[in-house]
Design a protein around this motif. Structure first.
Motif, mmCIF file in Angstrom:
data_model
loop_
_atom_site.group_PDB
_atom_site.id
_atom_site.type_symbol
_atom_site.label_atom_id
_atom_site.label_comp_id
_atom_site.label_asym_id
_atom_site.label_seq_id
_atom_site.Cartn_x
_atom_site.Cartn_y
_atom_site.Cartn_z
ATOM 1 N N LEU A 71 0.825 -1.210 0.000
ATOM 2 C CA LEU A 71 0.000 0.000 0.000
ATOM 3 C C LEU A 71 0.859 1.260 0.000
ATOM 4 O O LEU A 71 0.502 2.264 -0.625
ATOM 5 C CB LEU A 71 -0.934 -0.007 1.210
ATOM 6 C CG LEU A 71 -2.020 -1.093 1.207
ATOM 7 C CD1 LEU A 71 -2.807 -1.067 2.507
ATOM 8 C CD2 LEU A 71 -2.954 -0.914 0.016
ATOM 9 N N SER A 72 1.993 1.210 0.694
ATOM 10 C CA SER A 72 2.876 2.381 0.699
ATOM 11 C C SER A 72 3.482 2.595 -0.687
ATOM 12 O O SER A 72 3.702 3.739 -1.104
ATOM 13 C CB SER A 72 3.989 2.198 1.735
ATOM 14 O OG SER A 72 4.865 1.143 1.369
ATOM 15 N N ALA A 73 3.742 1.496 -1.421
ATOM 16 C CA ALA A 73 4.235 1.643 -2.796
ATOM 17 C C ALA A 73 3.184 2.288 -3.686
ATOM 18 O O ALA A 73 3.507 3.005 -4.636
ATOM 19 C CB ALA A 73 4.631 0.279 -3.351
ATOM 20 N N LEU A 74 1.899 2.051 -3.377
ATOM 21 C CA LEU A 74 0.817 2.633 -4.162
ATOM 22 C C LEU A 74 0.536 4.073 -3.753
ATOM 23 O O LEU A 74 0.304 4.943 -4.608
ATOM 24 C CB LEU A 74 -0.451 1.786 -3.985
ATOM 25 C CG LEU A 74 -1.695 2.231 -4.757
ATOM 26 C CD1 LEU A 74 -1.454 2.168 -6.264
ATOM 27 C CD2 LEU A 74 -2.893 1.373 -4.371
ATOM 28 N N MET A 75 0.559 4.350 -2.445
ATOM 29 C CA MET A 75 0.194 5.684 -1.944
ATOM 30 C C MET A 75 1.375 6.626 -1.800
ATOM 31 O O MET A 75 1.193 7.850 -1.728
ATOM 32 C CB MET A 75 -0.486 5.547 -0.569
ATOM 33 C CG MET A 75 -1.770 4.760 -0.572
ATOM 34 S SD MET A 75 -2.476 4.647 1.098
ATOM 35 C CE MET A 75 -4.019 3.790 0.762
ATOM 36 N N ALA B 233 0.239 15.544 4.536
ATOM 37 C CA ALA B 233 0.119 14.780 3.292
ATOM 38 C C ALA B 233 -0.222 13.321 3.585
ATOM 39 O O ALA B 233 -1.077 12.716 2.922
ATOM 40 C CB ALA B 233 1.419 14.872 2.499
ATOM 41 N N THR B 234 0.428 12.753 4.607
ATOM 42 C CA THR B 234 0.126 11.371 4.996
ATOM 43 C C THR B 234 -1.320 11.230 5.439
ATOM 44 O O THR B 234 -2.020 10.280 5.067
ATOM 45 C CB THR B 234 1.074 10.928 6.125
ATOM 46 O OG1 THR B 234 2.431 11.034 5.682
ATOM 47 C CG2 THR B 234 0.784 9.491 6.536
ATOM 48 N N THR B 235 -1.797 12.197 6.226
ATOM 49 C CA THR B 235 -3.178 12.147 6.708
ATOM 50 C C THR B 235 -4.169 12.242 5.565
ATOM 51 O O THR B 235 -5.145 11.478 5.494
ATOM 52 C CB THR B 235 -3.428 13.295 7.712
ATOM 53 O OG1 THR B 235 -2.485 13.194 8.794
ATOM 54 C CG2 THR B 235 -4.846 13.237 8.252
ATOM 55 N N VAL B 236 -3.925 13.161 4.634
ATOM 56 C CA VAL B 236 -4.843 13.345 3.508
ATOM 57 C C VAL B 236 -4.905 12.075 2.654
ATOM 58 O O VAL B 236 -5.996 11.607 2.271
ATOM 59 C CB VAL B 236 -4.401 14.556 2.657
ATOM 60 C CG1 VAL B 236 -5.170 14.589 1.338
ATOM 61 C CG2 VAL B 236 -4.623 15.847 3.423
ATOM 62 N N VAL B 237 -3.755 11.489 2.358
ATOM 63 C CA VAL B 237 -3.723 10.296 1.503
ATOM 64 C C VAL B 237 -4.385 9.111 2.203
ATOM 65 O O VAL B 237 -5.159 8.360 1.596
ATOM 66 C CB VAL B 237 -2.277 9.966 1.111
ATOM 67 C CG1 VAL B 237 -2.209 8.626 0.384
ATOM 68 C CG2 VAL B 237 -1.713 11.062 0.221
#
Length: 353
Positions: free
Chosen positions: A39-43, A60-64
């Protein structure tokens, strides 16, 4: 020369088998972390893009994350709603199909009697009652599985937050355990492996969307009930290369056969085969072929091995793991390279200022 190569291959194969069994033993931790890495590779690219637009990394992390969760919840809600709405029609069509089958058994070439059919049904009911304890224990194990799934989901979410927010810091911490003389090459190999993983996930999502949309439109056109849930099943199945989409398409054909009859099932079969051909001859070579340089035989062997070690989740994770390992090995075996410089985080620069 051949003897030396043989024992080296045996050592590598033994090490991979041991690592596989260790990962299977600690599956409750390894699988959520692996899913979080996917998921981190996707987001991750979305977080990086927001950071370049001067958005603080935590924001940015929260929004994604919130956007991703909202998207998943919305899709699940629409699928469940479509399933609930389509279930009555499916029940009616299945009842009609069963009546047709009963008439064929009585009036067709078998010439069975109504008493014989009733006897077979009663035998099935008795067998079901006799296995009540097995069914009950299965339900209890299912309840335990739900608890494990919930725990795994929380671990995935917790790990994903740290991967998105401080992935580079985690990677630098891992590199400190590597000897300094090979640290740069390991850094490059790790970066290349993660880039391969990111390309694989993006290409797989695109292939899954094309498969789901193509088969879903065909199911709606033919009038098969539960078309949207079946399309969602095709989307999920496409994440297991080669076999996943085919198995999900087979389920759609069976539903069409039970609900609408043989003609509809044959039409759906043609649609599924056409979409699978598009995936195999166009999408796979153009998208996944560039993202992951793996031979189809290696993909099939990886899926079967992952299925044997960790079931369905193992089949899902086996190909991306193989892609990362392949990219890392190619990088380590290539001429010496300089580590790729990571663009500094604007938010960190502002803090230092």
């Amino acid at each position: 020369m051949s003897a030396a190569l043989s024992w080296r291959l045996l050592v590598i194969a033994g090490a991979l088998v041991v690592l596989g069994y260790v990962a299977a033993y600690f599956a409750t931790v390894v699988i959520p972390v692996a899913i979080a890495l996917l998921l981190s590779a996707l987001m991750g690219p979305a977080v990086t893009a927001l950071v370049r637009w001067r958005v603080p990394r935590w924001a940015a992390t929260t929004v994604v994350l919130v956007g991703g969760l909202a998207l998943v919840i919305g899709v699940l809600t629409s699928v469940v709603t479509a399933f609930i709405e389509g279930l009555p029609d499916l029940q009616k069509q299945v009842t009609q199909s069963l009546e047709t089958i009963r008439d064929w058994l009585i009036n067709g070439p078998l010439h069975l009697k109504q008493e014989d059919i009733t006897g077979y049904i009663n035998q099935a009911i008795e067998a079901l009652k006799a296995n009540t304890s097995v069914i009950t224990s299965g339900a209890l194990s299912t309840a335990a599985t739900v608890g494990e799934i919930l725990t795994g989901f929380l671990l995935v979410l917790f790990t994903l937050i740290f991967f998105l927010h401080d992935g580079q810091g985690i990677w630098r911490g891992i590199l400190r355990a590597v000897p300094s003389r090979i640290r740069d090459r390991v850094d490059v190999a790790g970066s290349r492996g993660f880039d391969s993983l990111s390309s694989y996930v993006k290409a797989t999502v695109l292939v899954a969307v094309v498969d789901a949309v193509g088969i879903g439109i065909g199911l709606i056109a033919v009038g098969v009930p539960l078309a949207i849930p079946l399309a969602a099943l095709v989307f999920l199945g496409a994440f297991i290369p080669i076999v996943g989409g085919l198995l999900a398409g087979t389920v759609a054909v069976l539903v069409a056969l039970v609900a609408n009859g043989l003609v509809s099932a044959l039409i759906v079969l043609v649609i599924v085969v056409a979409v699978m051909q598009l995936e195999s001859h166009v999408l796979q070579p153009l998208l996944l072929g560039k993202a992951v340089q793996l031979h189809p035989l290696a993909v099939v062997v990886a899926i079967v091995g992952g299925l044997a070690l960790a079931g369905l989740v193992g089949a899902l994770l086996s190909v991306p793991v193989l892609a990362v390992i392949s990219a890392a090995i190619r990088s380590l075996s290539s001429p010496r390279e300089v580590p790729v410089e990571v663009e500094p985080d604007p938010a960190e620069g502002a803090k230092r200022a």
